[in-house]
Design an enzyme around this catalytic site. Structure first.
Site, PDB file in Angstrom:
ATOM      1  CG  HIS A  18       2.902  24.732  10.889  1.00  0.00           C
ATOM      2  ND1 HIS A  18       3.572  25.852  10.471  1.00  0.00           N
ATOM      3  CD2 HIS A  18       2.424  24.128   9.772  1.00  0.00           C
ATOM      4  CE1 HIS A  18       3.510  25.909   9.150  1.00  0.00           C
ATOM      5  NE2 HIS A  18       2.828  24.885   8.693  1.00  0.00           N
ATOM      6  CG  ASP A  61       1.935  29.123   7.896  1.00  0.00           C
ATOM      7  OD1 ASP A  61       0.882  28.524   8.163  1.00  0.00           O
ATOM      8  OD2 ASP A  61       2.836  28.662   7.175  1.00  0.00           O
ATOM      9  CG  HIS A 120      -0.019  22.512   7.636  1.00  0.00           C
ATOM     10  ND1 HIS A 120       1.272  22.654   7.200  1.00  0.00           N
ATOM     11  CD2 HIS A 120      -0.204  21.193   7.834  1.00  0.00           C
ATOM     12  CE1 HIS A 120       1.838  21.458   7.123  1.00  0.00           C
ATOM     13  NE2 HIS A 120       0.965  20.551   7.503  1.00  0.00           N
ATOM     14  CD  GLN A 141       1.537  30.868   3.703  1.00  0.00           C
ATOM     15  OE1 GLN A 141       2.517  30.290   4.139  1.00  0.00           O
ATOM     16  NE2 GLN A 141       0.536  30.229   3.126  1.00  0.00           N
ATOM     17  NE  ARG A 172       3.135  28.874  -1.451  1.00  0.00           N
ATOM     18  CZ  ARG A 172       1.989  28.635  -0.815  1.00  0.00           C
ATOM     19  NH1 ARG A 172       0.852  28.725  -1.470  1.00  0.00           N
ATOM     20  NH2 ARG A 172       1.985  28.310   0.456  1.00  0.00           N
ATOM     21  CE  LYS A 220      -7.233  23.358   0.172  1.00  0.00           C
ATOM     22  NZ  LYS A 220      -6.560  24.441  -0.504  1.00  0.00           N
ATOM     23  CB  CYS A 247       5.438  23.052   7.258  1.00  0.00           C
ATOM     24  SG  CYS A 247       4.356  23.513   5.909  1.00  0.00           S
TER      25      CYS A 247
HETATM   26 ZN   LIG Z   1       2.381  24.353   6.771  1.00  0.00          ZN
END
Ligand SMILES: [Zn+2]
Ligand SMILES: [Zn+2]
Length: 631
Positions: free
Chosen positions: A381, A379, A506, A377, A359, A460, A330
């Site tokens: 945003h 990913d 996200h 990911q 992680r 989410k 992010c």
């Molecule tokens: Zn994020």
């Protein structure tokens, strides 16, 4: 006394057992009753009826099958004690989809012992021994188990705070147990012993190593058979096994737990997925961005990650400055947003990154590709105005649906709400949760609510995929976030010239690439569709005489962008074919003398169908069509 059952009242004599009561009123015929609930408390059917509300527990209910399994564990312990009298019993609970019992038997059991134990269990079940409960003083129970040399039980009873404990016995076998249990051993409908494992007493490696026997039991033989067939299928599809067989990836202790090493076939598969994803994102107005793997600690403090997510993060120091290794992508995306003054006309801004994150997952939960410590990911945003939320979330859901259809997954939706640890105001959480609900309602999509399972910065929508054999996997998520825009003081200039706060979404579509690849391997059982197969065609020659011809076919296919391999080994054709089948390659192309003479090919598809006298151009066309249609 009076008892209520199924909205009717009955007068019952004191001392009547539930079993007799149900028989007398003719209740529950044709279904296997295993226990009963009296005013919400689970009791044996052999217990005396007391005043209140009575609800039967049936074998085919969620609670009932647990009782069936636990009673089967007792029967297994009895069988083991009869066959191996020196064994000491420890604990044997029902678990998800089965049960186990841990035994102290120093020689240990072998797989060969399991059929013998099963045989003994069947004897015990056929005898239909009554299973009886007795409440005794703690001291009495300790004496009993001490007399039998059951040290582990003595240790357990000593630690119990109550004055009295309940024991269950059947024939000569006695166990410390809360119950409830089936009324007799004959009530066990169907069972099977599954496997052996080592287990430390109380899960502590400083303690003695015990032998654990796993088994399962079901309300019917049919249900058991279905479960065993399903487990067989699960084993066949295990991505760790297939990952090795198809040479996709490895995980090495030398490198570290939960860290994936991609081999050529796996790296190619990942490239294909990433390439697919990048194109799909560009089509939908996403922009590519990229950020560093480490960001200064202050950034993570500002975002709330340090406070709420620190235990899952790794940290490092450079020139005395502390950095956090990113567990999420992010923050760099936020920096891109902040790099310019944004107008309401610029929004939504969609930043996409195949972002690798680290992680800290506990070693116990690591599992092949499904739970790892470093993963990438898909990913994105999205920064947008509040009034754009509905449309944007609906578009993301459509994106997810289109992608999942390509892979042949069906899916279920879930909304996860505010967790215990959260940032932002309760009001903004409420707004966000409501938006998510409204979008799904408007789209007519059914969903479940998962209370308290949201990310710390917002609620989410989770998408649970259902694979080819009906298992569910968490992959895509869409998270609504009002908090990070606040913390990083993001704004845009609205049409009235005023500075306003954007909302941030996200979202991931496939989720973690590692996990998605693991799921795909199991979903397809290693038989990837042509467009995703690392090797699409394997060329096989019968003798050296076809080498030149094979090389020309190989070159022609390479030119057309087909992923082709050539097996020129001096091996028997059958062996070469078997190798190709083992590797689950979609097409095997065989060339012998005849094919060279006629300038054709023999094609064997993965489903076993064969075609002779095929022209090179025809097979190329067929494959290209399959690839374009992502089959
Ligand atoms: Zn994020
Ligand atoms: Zn028990």
């Amino acid at each position: 006394m009076t008892v209520r059952l199924d909205n009717r009242e009955y007068t019952v004599d004191t001392g009547t057992t539930f079993l007799d009561f149900f028989k007398k009123v003719g209740f529950g015929k044709g279904r296997d009753m295993v226990a009963v609930k009296l005013n919400g408390k689970s009791l044996d059917l052999t217990a005396p009826v007391e005043e209140g509300e009575v609800v039967p527990i049936y074998a085919d209910s969620e609670e009932g099958v647990v009782i069936v399994r636990h009673s089967t564990a007792h029967v297994m312990a009895q069988a083991v004690k009869e066959l191996f009298p020196k064994t000491k019993i420890t604990i044997g609970p029902a678990i998800e989809a089965g049960f186990y019992y841990d035994f102290d038997y120093p020689p240990g059991f072998t797989e060969d012992d399991l059929p013998r134990i099963e045989e003994k269990m069947r004897e015990i079940i056929n005898k239909d021994l009554p299973i009886q409960r007795k409440v005794v003083k703690k001291a009495e129970a300790i004496d009993l188990f001490a007399k039998w040399g059951e040290d582990f039980k003595v240790e357990l009873i000593t630690e119990i705070g109550d004055e009295e404990v309940s024991i269950y016995f059947q024939d000569g076998f006695t166990d410390l147990c809360r119950g409830p249990h089936l009324p007799s051993t004959g009530k066990i409908p169907a069972f099977k012993l599954l496997s052996l494992a080592g287990a430390y007493w109380r899960g502590d490696e400083k303690n003695k190593m015990l032998t654990r026997i796993y088994g399962t039991a079901f309300p019917s033989q049919k249900a058991l058979d279905e479960y065993l067939a399903f487990m067989e299928e699960v084993k066949k599809r295990d991505h760790r096994r297939l990952g090795k067989e198809l040479d996709l990836f490895s995980i090495s202790d030398e490198v570290g737990a939960g860290l994936v090493i991609y081999h050529p076939n796996g790296a190619l598969l990942r490239y294909l997925l990433e390439d697919f994803e990048k194109k799909e994102h560009l089509k939908r107005g996403y922009q590519f961005v990229m950020g560093p793997h480490i960001l200064k600690l202050d950034m993570w403090k500002r975002s709330g990650h340090y406070e709420n997510y620190r235990d899952n993060m790794y940290f490092t120091k450079i020139d005395e400055v502390e950095y956090g290794i990113k567990p999420m992508n992010c923050l760099s995306h936020i920096m891109v947003y902040k790099s310019e003054i944004r107008s309401y006309r610029d929004l939504p801004l969609r930043y996409f990154e195949l972002g690798t994150v680290c992680r800290h997952e506990k070693s116990g939960v690591l599992h092949g590709l499904l739970r790892v410590r470093e993963f990438t990911q898909d990913d994105a945003h999205i920064f947008l105005r509040q009034d754009q939320l509905h449309e944007e979330i609906a578009a993301i859901i459509a994106f997810v649906r289109e992608v999942m259809a390509i892979f042949g997954f069906s899916y279920e939706l879930e909304i996860s709400t505010r967790p215990e640890k959260f940032i932002g105001s309760e009001e903004s959480w409420q707004t966000a949760e409501q938006v998510l609900r409204e979008v799904l309602d408007k789209e007519g999509l059914p969903y479940d609510i998962n209370e308290g399972d949201g990310a710390f910065y917002g609620p989410k929508i989770d998408v649970k995929l259902k694979d080819a054999i009906g298992r569910k996997w968490q992959c895509a998520t869409i998270q609504c976030d009002f908090a990070l825009p606040e913390r990083f003081d993001l704004h845009y200039v609205d049409s009235d010239g005023k500075r306003k706060r954007p909302v941030m979404l996200h979202r991931v579509i496939l989720g973690a690439m590692e996990r998605f690849i693991g799921v795909l391997i199991e979903h397809y059982a290693g038989k990837f569709p042509l467009w995703l197969s690392p090797v699409q065609v394997l060329l096989l020659t019968i003798t050296d005489g076809q080498a030149e011809y094979a090389k020309s076919v190989y070159n022609a296919m390479m030119q057309e962008g087909i992923r082709v391999q050539l097996d020129l080994r001096n091996e028997k054709l059958n062996l070469k074919i078997r190798d190709g089948i083992m590797k689950k390659i979609p097409y095997l192309v065989i060339m012998g003398k005849k094919e060279v003479e006629s300038g054709t090919l023999s094609v064997r598809a993965r489903d076993g169908s064969e075609q002779k006298n095929v022209a090179l151009a025809d097979i190329l066309d067929k494959m290209k069509e399959e690839i374009v249609n992502r089959r």
